[in-house]
Design a protein around this motif. Structure first.
Motif, PDB file in Angstrom:
ATOM      1  N   VAL B 247       0.813  -1.254   0.010  1.00  0.00           N
ATOM      2  CA  VAL B 247       0.068   0.036  -0.099  1.00  0.00           C
ATOM      3  C   VAL B 247       0.791   1.166   0.007  1.00  0.00           C
ATOM      4  O   VAL B 247       1.848   1.595   0.616  1.00  0.00           O
ATOM      5  N   ILE B 248       0.645   2.029  -0.818  1.00  0.00           N
ATOM      6  CA  ILE B 248       1.498   3.252  -0.976  1.00  0.00           C
ATOM      7  C   ILE B 248       0.367   4.480  -1.236  1.00  0.00           C
ATOM      8  O   ILE B 248      -0.377   4.345  -1.954  1.00  0.00           O
ATOM      9  N   ASN B 249       0.491   5.689  -0.263  1.00  0.00           N
ATOM     10  CA  ASN B 249      -0.605   6.415  -0.193  1.00  0.00           C
ATOM     11  C   ASN B 249      -0.107   7.623  -1.066  1.00  0.00           C
ATOM     12  O   ASN B 249      -0.677   8.476  -1.377  1.00  0.00           O
ATOM     13  N   ASP B 250       1.143   7.752  -1.149  1.00  0.00           N
ATOM     14  CA  ASP B 250       1.842   9.090  -1.627  1.00  0.00           C
ATOM     15  C   ASP B 250       2.016   8.742  -3.289  1.00  0.00           C
ATOM     16  O   ASP B 250       2.964   7.881  -3.479  1.00  0.00           O
TER      17      ASP B 250
END
Lengths: 309, 540
Positions: B247-250
């Motif tokens: 999971v990467i939010n940025d």
């Protein structure tokens, strides 16, 4: 001391209770439910899902249940993760946050003290100017910009450390540095000012006049006395790191509670927002309490009981 | 599925712009021989319960670890899955599926009873499935779903271990897509009952019958891995040994991960899309998702006038908005039904139902029509409020539409950007004059869009009514449901009426431009639901 401590803990719990109450009712004022497909659901189904979350009862009952639940470590069920208890969500994610916070504190404060002291000792030389510039940069560059710069140059270009993700010490390096910048700069500036003051005081002159070496004067007298006020800024620094962690964890994809906090706000996951707010409040209040106690212990001028006069 | 454009912290925007210039320097070629794919999600995996999945992260994961009777692949082609063959009765009401021999990841056989159990579990009210309505054509679904009838009365029966017979209450030509969705997956009763409400709450508390099985998911963490399922019936055609999800939010972090080789793909945002427009690794992924304006006829009588609705549409340059303002791969829409969703005889539905006047930009004509409509109301000026999401795309839409409509004589627009949930509440309660609304199709059939605008549909927020439209959609769902050609024409005609009468104002069709490393081959993409299928993917 015990009485003082008791009083402080009582106030701490009272504050916490107020925080819980305010957060709870603020959250109730906001729109949003755990339902994602609200309009396609039959009224029966809607009722059933809301019942599973305990949202069909009157608000005052929900409040009492919530407060009672907290004493049993039960913060309800997450809206975002429909199968997970919020307490599990937090307990499984608090480790990385605490680790990063602690590392950032150590990496920020200790070099900060040395840097500040160096600036004070070499006052008005190029060393002093240099340290001042570095600490001003540390204060003025926001942590999220520093984070991206570190990712790009140290992570991507040099390939020294992982750009994001979690899974061992190497993964903590860049986020720790990004988080530590601000406490580092704050401490350095603070120590420099304190130390310049102390170095100008009469007892330093006396110590020098007694024939002590410069090193002895600096370490035994000047630095030690300048360190006492540093304890007071540990509280604000902790706040700094906590708020910073929300952005930093997000950028580095750290599975911590700061990252979860941001996500729960974006997904209107109210039970998680409430629980994280409470956890943050507790952490902050405990840090402040510890600071006050340490302050009283190391500085005899502060009287904890207030009875001595 | 309601659309909430994913939110990102805009905080790093400044820094990312500065850093974007240089790219693609450090591509690692490590692991090029290993059959490992590194995929990124922007949100956590909330559940693996096929009955409870509502978001596209769990839909995607489920689509690769589990399998229904049939499976939808690229080009929306349906292929056999758990069922090796199927037949439909003449009246279109009875579907018989012949199962192949296959096993769950724990070695249990997948039987016809597992399907019966799974469907009943999805339908019964205590499961509280939010996607159960997908099964609404199955006999007795409504009564079972409302708890008025026992789940055993649902129109699905097992004949022996390898035959599933489904009875529908009315024909549904697109049922073949529904049986491939997670709400219709088989479920292993033994496992579901063993874990109770912790079923599928982490990787260990579920079993899988698809090409991969899930590992490393604790229920809340940011990483999980799909590993090849050696019990899968078609395992010889599964080439990947592992798919790592993170999971990467940025968005900037994601790009760096992609450039360093830690991620094999990235869905680009607007700024990044501009920089990679000519990249060889770019795949322009269309989405079956249209954003459009609802004009509230119940609150503003002027919108009962077709001229006013046409004027609003003609005042907005959709081409300019999608290409130059959104600039994230989005395209100007042809109507409500998105391009690339469905086709017949090689012709795309959206092309066939295209009505030029429904989406064209003509400011002079718009002004003229608006003056006429305004005059008819007896007013000389009016103020309308415009409600949009507070996402980056929502804000862009709000600015653009506000500016465009302010050019109409005597019209003032007040814009409100609100969070997704508030937008939904205001939509349902009719607290808006003009609303930027979005929809993503659940399955690749035009009806997923067309049914929205019938006069009784609760999603018809603008309350546009047209009896001819209602009849055509009703025929497509009823008397023409078994006649593919007629049904198709019904829906095409309905769409034409909608656009001629300007029931809604199409604004843009969403896309998700993706960079995919050229070594990754065979990833199947489709415009609805789970979107990605990795069962035939491999690394070259």
């Amino acid at each position: 001391m015990a009485k003082y401590l008791g009083k402080r803990i009582f106030y701490l719990l009272l504050t916490l209770f107020i925080v819980i109450t305010i957060t709870f009712f603020l959250m109730k004022l906001l729109p949003g439910t755990p339902l994602t497909n609200e309009q396609k659901l039959s009224p029966e189904q809607r009722e059933l899902i809301l019942k599973q979350y305990g949202l069909t009862k009157p608000v005052w009952q929900q409040y009492l249940i919530y407060v009672a639940g907290i004493f049993h470590g039960n913060f309800g069920t997450s809206f975002q993760f429909s199968d997970q208890a919020v307490s599990y969500l937090i307990s499984s994610r608090i480790g990385p946050s605490l680790l990063l916070g602690l590392q950032a504190m150590i990496v920020g404060v200790i070099p900060g003290i040395l840097f500040g002291a160096l600036g004070a000792i070499k006052k008005n030389t190029w060393v002093d100017t240099g340290t001042t510039i570095v600490s001003i940069l540390g204060i003025s560059i926001p942590s999220f910009v520093l984070a991206v710069l570190l990712q790009y140059y140290v992570g991507l270009k040099l390939g020294w450390f992982p750009i994001a993700d979690w899974g061992g010490f190497a993964y903590t390096v860049l986020p720790t540095l990004a988080l530590a910048a601000s406490p580092f700069a704050d401490t350095a500036r603070f120590i420099r000012t304190e130390m310049v003051d102390v170095l100008n005081s009469d007892y330093i002159e006396l110590a020098t006049a007694k024939g002590l070496s410069r090193m002895q004067v600096i370490f035994h007298h000047a630095l030690r006395n300048s360190l006492i006020p540093v304890v007071t800024i540990i509280g604000p620094l902790a706040v700094n790191i906590m708020t910073g962690s929300m952005v930093i964890e997000n950028i580095f994809s750290v599975p911590g509670i700061g990252e979860q906090f941001v996500k729960s706000i974006l997904t209107n996951d109210y039970p998680t927002i409430m629980a994280v707010t409470i956890v943050y409040s507790v952490m902050l209040m405990v840090v402040l309490l510890i600071t006050d106690i340490i302050y009283g212990v190391i500085d005899p001028r502060i009287r904890l009981t207030g009875k001595s006069n | 599925m309601k659309l909430s454009s994913s939110l990102k912290l805009g905080a790093v925007a400044i820094a990312s712009v500065a850093l974007l210039a240089a790219c693609g320097s450090n591509s690692s070629n490590s692991g090029s021989n290993k059959q490992v794919l590194n995929w990124v999600e922007t949100a956590n995996l909330p559940t693996m319960d096929p009955s409870k999945s509502v978001d596209n992260v769990s839909a995607r994961t489920l689509n690769n670890v589990d399998e229904g009777l049939l499976k939808t692949g690229s080009g929306n082609k349906v292929r056999p899955a758990m069922a090796k063959s199927y037949s439909i009765s003449k009246d279109g009401l009875t579907w018989t599926f012949n199962l192949r021999k296959s096993k769950w990841s724990n070695g249990d056989p997948v039987t016809a009873q597992d399907f019966v159990y799974g469907w009943q579990r999805t339908a019964k009210p205590s499961t509280a499935s939010q996607y159960a309505y997908l099964l609404d054509h199955v006999q007795n679904f409504d009564a079972v779903n409302k708890g008025k009838m026992a789940p055993s009365k649902l129109g699905i029966k097992a004949e022996g271990d390898d035959k599933v017979v489904v009875t529908l209450s009315k024909p549904q030509s697109y049922f073949k897509y529904i049986v491939g969705m997670s709400a219709a997956y088989p479920q292993n009763k033994k496992v579901v009952e063993k874990y109770g409400n912790k079923f599928a709450a982490n990787a260990q508390s579920a079993v899988y019958n698809g090409p991969f099985k899930l590992t490393g998911w604790t229920g809340t963490n940011n990483k999980w891995t799909l590993v090849k399922n050696n019990q899968y019936w078609d395992k010889k055609n599964v080439k990947l040994s592992k798919i790592n999800f993170q999971v990467i939010n940025d968005q900037q972090t994601w790009l760096s991960q992609y450039q360093s080789g830690k991620a094999d793909e990235i869905i680009l945002d607007g700024t990044q899309f501009k920089n990679f427009k000519n990249s060889k690794e770019l795949n322009k992924r269309e989405l079956a998702s249209t954003f459009y304006l609802d004009l509230n006829q119940q609150k503003q009588a002027i919108f009962k006038n077709q001229k006013a609705r046409r004027a609003i549409s003609m005042a907005i340059n959709k081409e300019d908005f999608s290409k130059n303002v959104l600039a994230d791969g989005a395209t100007a829409p042809k109507g409500l039904v998105s391009t690339g969703l469905a086709s017949r005889d090689g012709k795309d539905f959206a092309d066939q139902a295209y009505v030029k006047a429904g989406t064209e930009y003509n400011l002079a004509q718009a002004k003229k029509l608006w003056s006429q409509a305004l005059k008819a109301t007896g007013k000389s000026s009016m103020t309308l409020n415009l409600v949009t999401d507070d996402t980056p795309a929502g804000k862009k839409a709000s600015d653009y539409v506000q500016n465009a409509l302010s050019k109409l004589p005597g019209l003032k627009i007040e814009a409100n950007n609100v969070p997704f949930n508030v937008r939904l509440t205001r939509s349902t309660k009719g607290q808006f004059d003009v609303l930027v609304d979005g929809w993503i199709a659940d399955y690749p059939d035009p009806i997923s869009f067309s049914s929205l605008l019938t006069s009784t549909n609760s999603y018809n927020y603008g309350h546009w009514k047209n009896s001819q439209y209602d009849t055509l959609v009703k025929n497509a769902e009823g008397k023409d449901a078994n006649d593919t050609g007629k049904r198709w024409n019904d829906l095409v005609d309905a769409e034409k009426i909608l656009m001629q009468d300007q029931g809604i104002v199409p604004l843009y069709q969403k896309a998700q431009p993706q960079l995919l490393k050229s070594k990754v081959k065979g990833v199947e993409y489709f415009t609805t639901g789970a979107q990605f299928d990795f069962s035939h993917a491999y690394i070259k």
